[in-house]
Motif scaffolding. Structure first.
Motif, PDB file in Angstrom:
ATOM      1  N   ALA A  78       0.747  -1.081  -0.107  1.00  0.00           N
ATOM      2  CA  ALA A  78      -0.073  -0.025  -0.032  1.00  0.00           C
ATOM      3  C   ALA A  78       0.961   1.345  -0.090  1.00  0.00           C
ATOM      4  N   LEU A  82       0.780   3.797  -3.104  1.00  0.00           N
ATOM      5  CA  LEU A  82       0.330   5.408  -3.059  1.00  0.00           C
ATOM      6  C   LEU A  82       1.550   6.288  -3.463  1.00  0.00           C
ATOM      7  N   LYS A  85       1.412   6.496  -7.111  1.00  0.00           N
ATOM      8  CA  LYS A  85       0.366   7.082  -7.727  1.00  0.00           C
ATOM      9  C   LYS A  85       0.366   8.633  -7.173  1.00  0.00           C
ATOM     10  N   THR A 139      -5.041   3.896   2.751  1.00  0.00           N
ATOM     11  CA  THR A 139      -5.720   3.648   1.478  1.00  0.00           C
ATOM     12  C   THR A 139      -7.134   4.229   1.584  1.00  0.00           C
ATOM     13  N   VAL A 144      -6.050   0.752  -4.809  1.00  0.00           N
ATOM     14  CA  VAL A 144      -5.204   1.857  -5.218  1.00  0.00           C
ATOM     15  C   VAL A 144      -4.454   1.268  -6.521  1.00  0.00           C
ATOM     16  N   THR A 228       0.107  -8.038  -6.227  1.00  0.00           N
ATOM     17  CA  THR A 228      -0.146  -6.566  -6.744  1.00  0.00           C
ATOM     18  C   THR A 228       0.014  -6.226  -8.223  1.00  0.00           C
TER      19      THR A 228
END
Length: 322
Positions: A78, A82, A85, A139, A144, A228
Protein backbone atom coordinates in the motif's frame (compact mmCIF):
# COMPACT_ATOMS: atom_id res chain seq x y z
CA UNK A 1 13.61 -54.19 12.77
CA UNK A 2 10.21 -52.49 12.99
CA UNK A 3 7.91 -53.32 10.10
CA UNK A 4 5.94 -50.33 8.85
CA UNK A 5 2.19 -50.78 8.68
CA UNK A 6 -0.03 -49.29 5.99
CA UNK A 7 -1.08 -46.64 8.53
CA UNK A 8 2.58 -45.68 9.12
CA UNK A 9 3.18 -45.40 5.39
CA UNK A 10 0.06 -43.28 4.95
CA UNK A 11 1.16 -40.94 7.73
CA UNK A 12 4.66 -40.52 6.30
CA UNK A 13 3.66 -40.24 2.65
CA UNK A 14 -0.01 -39.27 2.85
CA UNK A 15 0.59 -35.94 1.12
CA UNK A 16 1.95 -37.67 -1.99
CA UNK A 17 -1.07 -39.98 -2.04
CA UNK A 18 -3.52 -37.08 -1.75
CA UNK A 19 -1.58 -35.09 -4.35
CA UNK A 20 -1.61 -37.95 -6.84
CA UNK A 21 -5.30 -38.71 -6.32
CA UNK A 22 -6.31 -35.04 -6.72
CA UNK A 23 -4.12 -34.59 -9.79
CA UNK A 24 -5.47 -37.68 -11.54
CA UNK A 25 -9.05 -36.80 -10.58
CA UNK A 26 -8.88 -33.32 -12.09
CA UNK A 27 -6.96 -34.54 -15.14
CA UNK A 28 -9.69 -37.10 -15.87
CA UNK A 29 -12.78 -35.06 -14.99
CA UNK A 30 -11.87 -31.68 -16.56
CA UNK A 31 -11.18 -30.93 -20.19
CA UNK A 32 -8.20 -28.59 -20.05
CA UNK A 33 -6.62 -29.31 -16.66
CA UNK A 34 -3.68 -31.39 -17.92
CA UNK A 35 -2.77 -28.97 -20.72
CA UNK A 36 0.62 -27.26 -20.43
CA UNK A 37 -0.93 -23.79 -20.47
CA UNK A 38 -3.18 -24.62 -17.53
CA UNK A 39 -0.32 -26.12 -15.51
CA UNK A 40 1.73 -22.98 -16.17
CA UNK A 41 -1.26 -20.94 -15.02
CA UNK A 42 -1.31 -22.86 -11.75
CA UNK A 43 2.39 -22.10 -11.24
CA UNK A 44 1.69 -18.46 -12.13
CA UNK A 45 -1.11 -18.01 -9.62
CA UNK A 46 0.71 -19.87 -6.83
CA UNK A 47 3.88 -17.76 -7.14
CA UNK A 48 3.01 -15.05 -4.56
CA UNK A 49 1.86 -17.68 -2.07
CA UNK A 50 5.01 -19.77 -2.53
CA UNK A 51 7.36 -16.83 -1.95
CA UNK A 52 5.44 -15.69 1.14
CA UNK A 53 5.29 -19.23 2.55
CA UNK A 54 9.06 -19.66 2.13
CA UNK A 55 9.67 -16.79 4.54
CA UNK A 56 7.13 -18.11 7.02
CA UNK A 57 8.79 -21.53 6.76
CA UNK A 58 12.05 -20.12 8.15
CA UNK A 59 10.20 -18.86 11.22
CA UNK A 60 8.31 -22.16 11.65
CA UNK A 61 11.51 -24.20 11.36
CA UNK A 62 12.88 -22.16 14.27
CA UNK A 63 9.89 -23.20 16.38
CA UNK A 64 7.96 -19.93 16.16
CA UNK A 65 5.06 -18.44 14.18
CA UNK A 66 4.40 -15.25 12.24
CA UNK A 67 0.74 -14.68 11.45
CA UNK A 68 1.25 -11.04 10.45
CA UNK A 69 2.67 -11.78 6.98
CA UNK A 70 -0.60 -11.01 5.17
CA UNK A 71 -0.85 -7.62 6.84
CA UNK A 72 2.85 -7.00 6.22
CA UNK A 73 2.33 -7.59 2.50
CA UNK A 74 -0.71 -5.29 2.49
CA UNK A 75 0.90 -2.39 4.36
CA UNK A 76 4.22 -2.44 2.50
CA UNK A 77 2.53 -2.69 -0.93
CA UNK A 78 0.00 0.00 0.00
CA UNK A 79 2.84 2.39 0.83
CA UNK A 80 4.56 1.59 -2.47
CA UNK A 81 1.40 1.96 -4.56
CA UNK A 82 0.53 5.30 -2.96
CA UNK A 83 4.04 6.63 -3.58
CA UNK A 84 3.83 5.68 -7.25
CA UNK A 85 0.34 7.10 -7.63
CA UNK A 86 0.78 10.35 -5.69
CA UNK A 87 4.49 11.13 -6.09
CA UNK A 88 5.40 9.35 -9.33
CA UNK A 89 8.12 7.27 -7.68
CA UNK A 90 10.14 5.07 -10.04
CA UNK A 91 8.77 1.49 -10.07
CA UNK A 92 12.18 -0.09 -9.39
CA UNK A 93 12.80 2.22 -6.43
CA UNK A 94 9.27 1.50 -5.26
CA UNK A 95 9.89 -2.27 -5.31
CA UNK A 96 13.09 -1.81 -3.29
CA UNK A 97 11.26 0.44 -0.82
CA UNK A 98 8.46 -2.12 -0.44
CA UNK A 99 11.00 -4.84 0.40
CA UNK A 100 12.72 -2.54 2.90
CA UNK A 101 9.36 -1.76 4.44
CA UNK A 102 8.61 -5.48 4.75
CA UNK A 103 11.98 -6.06 6.41
CA UNK A 104 11.28 -3.22 8.86
CA UNK A 105 7.86 -4.60 9.75
CA UNK A 106 9.43 -8.03 10.22
CA UNK A 107 12.09 -6.43 12.42
CA UNK A 108 9.34 -5.04 14.66
CA UNK A 109 8.03 -8.58 15.09
CA UNK A 110 11.54 -9.84 15.78
CA UNK A 111 12.13 -7.13 18.39
CA UNK A 112 8.88 -7.90 20.22
CA UNK A 113 9.59 -11.64 20.26
CA UNK A 114 13.35 -11.79 20.86
CA UNK A 115 13.96 -8.66 22.93
CA UNK A 116 10.69 -8.17 24.79
CA UNK A 117 10.16 -11.92 25.11
CA UNK A 118 6.53 -11.97 23.96
CA UNK A 119 5.16 -15.25 22.59
CA UNK A 120 5.44 -15.16 18.79
CA UNK A 121 1.78 -16.05 18.22
CA UNK A 122 0.56 -13.26 20.51
CA UNK A 123 3.10 -10.76 19.19
CA UNK A 124 2.30 -11.30 15.53
CA UNK A 125 -1.44 -11.43 16.21
CA UNK A 126 -1.11 -7.90 17.56
CA UNK A 127 0.98 -6.67 14.64
CA UNK A 128 -1.33 -8.41 12.15
CA UNK A 129 -4.22 -6.28 13.39
CA UNK A 130 -2.10 -3.11 13.69
CA UNK A 131 -0.46 -3.33 10.26
CA UNK A 132 -3.77 -3.94 8.50
CA UNK A 133 -5.36 -1.08 10.38
CA UNK A 134 -2.57 1.30 9.29
CA UNK A 135 -2.84 0.14 5.66
CA UNK A 136 -6.63 0.58 5.60
CA UNK A 137 -6.21 4.06 7.05
CA UNK A 138 -3.61 5.04 4.44
CA UNK A 139 -5.71 3.78 1.53
CA UNK A 140 -9.12 4.74 3.01
CA UNK A 141 -9.99 1.08 2.35
CA UNK A 142 -10.10 1.86 -1.37
CA UNK A 143 -8.50 0.24 -4.41
CA UNK A 144 -5.15 1.82 -5.34
CA UNK A 145 -4.52 1.29 -9.06
CA UNK A 146 -1.01 0.79 -10.42
CA UNK A 147 0.16 2.83 -13.44
CA UNK A 148 -0.73 1.20 -16.77
CA UNK A 149 2.90 0.30 -17.71
CA UNK A 150 3.18 -1.66 -14.45
CA UNK A 151 -0.15 -3.48 -14.82
CA UNK A 152 0.92 -5.12 -18.08
CA UNK A 153 3.81 -6.82 -16.25
CA UNK A 154 1.33 -9.11 -14.53
CA UNK A 155 1.18 -11.25 -17.68
CA UNK A 156 4.81 -10.86 -18.77
CA UNK A 157 6.49 -14.02 -20.07
CA UNK A 158 9.94 -15.24 -20.89
CA UNK A 159 9.20 -17.48 -23.85
CA UNK A 160 6.19 -19.53 -22.77
CA UNK A 161 6.93 -19.30 -19.04
CA UNK A 162 5.41 -16.50 -16.91
CA UNK A 163 8.13 -14.24 -15.54
CA UNK A 164 6.89 -14.51 -11.96
CA UNK A 165 7.30 -18.30 -12.09
CA UNK A 166 11.00 -17.85 -12.90
CA UNK A 167 11.33 -15.25 -10.14
CA UNK A 168 9.63 -17.55 -7.64
CA UNK A 169 11.83 -20.57 -8.39
CA UNK A 170 14.94 -18.38 -8.16
CA UNK A 171 13.87 -17.03 -4.76
CA UNK A 172 12.97 -20.49 -3.45
CA UNK A 173 16.30 -21.96 -4.52
CA UNK A 174 18.09 -19.09 -2.76
CA UNK A 175 16.09 -19.54 0.47
CA UNK A 176 16.55 -23.31 0.30
CA UNK A 177 20.32 -22.86 -0.01
CA UNK A 178 20.28 -20.39 2.89
CA UNK A 179 18.52 -23.01 4.99
CA UNK A 180 20.64 -26.08 4.22
CA UNK A 181 24.05 -24.60 3.41
CA UNK A 182 24.63 -21.81 5.93
CA UNK A 183 25.23 -21.53 9.66
CA UNK A 184 22.07 -19.44 9.88
CA UNK A 185 19.96 -22.32 8.53
CA UNK A 186 21.56 -24.84 10.88
CA UNK A 187 20.93 -22.50 13.80
CA UNK A 188 17.25 -22.29 12.87
CA UNK A 189 17.00 -26.09 12.92
CA UNK A 190 18.80 -26.26 16.29
CA UNK A 191 16.38 -23.68 17.71
CA UNK A 192 13.41 -25.63 16.43
CA UNK A 193 14.65 -28.86 17.97
CA UNK A 194 15.42 -27.34 21.39
CA UNK A 195 15.86 -23.61 21.83
CA UNK A 196 17.07 -23.95 25.43
CA UNK A 197 19.87 -26.33 24.41
CA UNK A 198 20.76 -24.10 21.45
CA UNK A 199 21.12 -21.17 23.84
CA UNK A 200 23.19 -23.20 26.30
CA UNK A 201 25.72 -24.25 23.65
CA UNK A 202 26.27 -20.62 22.69
CA UNK A 203 24.28 -20.27 19.49
CA UNK A 204 23.10 -16.70 18.74
CA UNK A 205 19.47 -17.61 19.29
CA UNK A 206 18.11 -14.06 19.59
CA UNK A 207 19.97 -12.75 16.57
CA UNK A 208 18.96 -15.73 14.44
CA UNK A 209 15.34 -15.44 15.50
CA UNK A 210 15.33 -11.72 14.81
CA UNK A 211 16.74 -12.26 11.30
CA UNK A 212 14.17 -14.98 10.57
CA UNK A 213 11.34 -12.52 11.25
CA UNK A 214 13.04 -9.89 9.08
CA UNK A 215 13.32 -12.37 6.22
CA UNK A 216 9.69 -13.42 6.68
CA UNK A 217 8.64 -9.77 6.39
CA UNK A 218 10.81 -9.20 3.34
CA UNK A 219 9.49 -12.27 1.53
CA UNK A 220 5.90 -11.42 2.48
CA UNK A 221 6.41 -8.05 0.79
CA UNK A 222 7.94 -9.78 -2.24
CA UNK A 223 4.88 -12.01 -2.48
CA UNK A 224 2.72 -8.91 -2.09
CA UNK A 225 4.50 -7.27 -5.00
CA UNK A 226 3.72 -10.23 -7.27
CA UNK A 227 0.08 -10.26 -6.16
CA UNK A 228 -0.23 -6.51 -6.72
CA UNK A 229 1.30 -6.70 -10.19
CA UNK A 230 -0.90 -9.67 -11.13
CA UNK A 231 -4.03 -7.81 -9.96
CA UNK A 232 -2.93 -4.41 -11.24
CA UNK A 233 -3.85 -2.75 -7.96
CA UNK A 234 -3.60 -2.87 -4.17
CA UNK A 235 -7.01 -3.86 -2.86
CA UNK A 236 -8.28 -3.62 0.75
CA UNK A 237 -8.34 -7.44 0.78
CA UNK A 238 -4.69 -7.90 -0.17
CA UNK A 239 -3.14 -10.49 2.12
CA UNK A 240 -6.39 -11.23 3.92
CA UNK A 241 -6.16 -14.81 5.18
CA UNK A 242 -2.74 -15.21 3.56
CA UNK A 243 -1.07 -16.04 6.86
CA UNK A 244 -3.27 -19.11 7.35
CA UNK A 245 -3.01 -20.31 3.76
CA UNK A 246 0.77 -19.90 3.88
CA UNK A 247 0.91 -21.78 7.17
CA UNK A 248 -1.15 -24.56 5.62
CA UNK A 249 1.27 -24.70 2.66
CA UNK A 250 4.18 -25.01 5.08
CA UNK A 251 2.61 -27.87 7.02
CA UNK A 252 1.11 -29.67 4.01
CA UNK A 253 4.56 -29.60 2.42
CA UNK A 254 6.05 -31.45 5.40
CA UNK A 255 7.52 -28.75 7.66
CA UNK A 256 6.61 -29.50 11.27
CA UNK A 257 4.80 -26.86 13.31
CA UNK A 258 6.97 -27.94 16.23
CA UNK A 259 10.03 -26.73 14.32
CA UNK A 260 13.34 -28.32 13.45
CA UNK A 261 12.08 -30.44 10.54
CA UNK A 262 11.53 -29.82 6.83
CA UNK A 263 13.13 -28.17 3.83
CA UNK A 264 12.11 -25.15 1.77
CA UNK A 265 12.26 -26.18 -1.88
CA UNK A 266 10.71 -29.63 -1.52
CA UNK A 267 8.04 -28.48 0.91
CA UNK A 268 6.85 -25.11 -0.38
CA UNK A 269 6.55 -25.95 -4.09
CA UNK A 270 4.33 -29.06 -3.70
CA UNK A 271 2.44 -27.47 -0.79
CA UNK A 272 1.57 -24.32 -2.75
CA UNK A 273 0.90 -26.29 -5.92
CA UNK A 274 -1.72 -28.55 -4.35
CA UNK A 275 -3.75 -25.60 -3.03
CA UNK A 276 -3.73 -23.81 -6.37
CA UNK A 277 -4.36 -27.11 -8.15
CA UNK A 278 -7.49 -27.67 -6.07
CA UNK A 279 -8.69 -24.12 -6.73
CA UNK A 280 -7.99 -24.46 -10.45
CA UNK A 281 -9.54 -27.91 -10.73
CA UNK A 282 -12.73 -26.91 -8.93
CA UNK A 283 -13.02 -23.85 -11.16
CA UNK A 284 -12.66 -25.99 -14.27
CA UNK A 285 -15.34 -28.31 -12.90
CA UNK A 286 -17.68 -25.34 -12.50
CA UNK A 287 -18.01 -26.02 -8.77
CA UNK A 288 -19.46 -23.53 -6.32
CA UNK A 289 -16.68 -20.97 -5.55
CA UNK A 290 -17.20 -21.51 -1.83
CA UNK A 291 -16.50 -25.22 -2.15
CA UNK A 292 -12.78 -24.39 -2.33
CA UNK A 293 -12.90 -23.31 1.30
CA UNK A 294 -14.43 -26.63 2.31
CA UNK A 295 -11.89 -28.71 0.37
CA UNK A 296 -9.00 -26.49 1.39
CA UNK A 297 -10.06 -26.72 5.03
CA UNK A 298 -10.17 -30.51 4.80
CA UNK A 299 -6.65 -30.58 3.35
CA UNK A 300 -5.41 -28.29 6.15
CA UNK A 301 -7.02 -30.48 8.82
CA UNK A 302 -5.51 -33.63 7.32
CA UNK A 303 -2.08 -32.01 7.19
CA UNK A 304 -2.26 -30.83 10.80
CA UNK A 305 -3.45 -34.25 11.94
CA UNK A 306 -0.67 -36.03 10.05
CA UNK A 307 1.89 -33.60 11.52
CA UNK A 308 0.61 -34.38 15.02
CA UNK A 309 0.87 -38.12 14.35
CA UNK A 310 4.39 -37.83 12.97
CA UNK A 311 5.53 -35.75 15.95
CA UNK A 312 4.11 -38.27 18.41
CA UNK A 313 1.52 -35.95 19.94
CA UNK A 314 -1.30 -38.25 18.84
CA UNK A 315 -1.64 -41.97 18.40
CA UNK A 316 -3.82 -44.01 16.05
CA UNK A 317 -4.38 -46.49 18.86
CA UNK A 318 -7.59 -45.91 20.75
CA UNK A 319 -6.99 -44.97 24.36
CA UNK A 320 -3.40 -43.88 23.85
CA UNK A 321 -2.38 -40.72 25.64
CA UNK A 322 -1.54 -37.71 23.42
Amino acid sequence: MKIKTSADILIQHGFLVVFAIAFVFFAVTTEHFFEAENLLNILHTMSPLAITASGLALVVISGRLDISIGSTAFLSCAIGALLMKNDGLDPVLTAILVLICGAALGAVNGFIVTVLGVNSLIATLGTMIAYRGIALSLTDALLVQLPEPIRVLGNARLGQVPTDVIITFTVLVAIHSLHIRTAFGRQLVAMGNDIATAREVGLPVDRTGFLSFMLAGTLASAGGILTTVQNGAVSPWLGSGLEFTALAVVVVGGISLLGGRGTILFSIIPGAFIFEMIRNGLTNLGANPYSYRLVGGAVIFAAMYADALKSGRLSLKRGANP
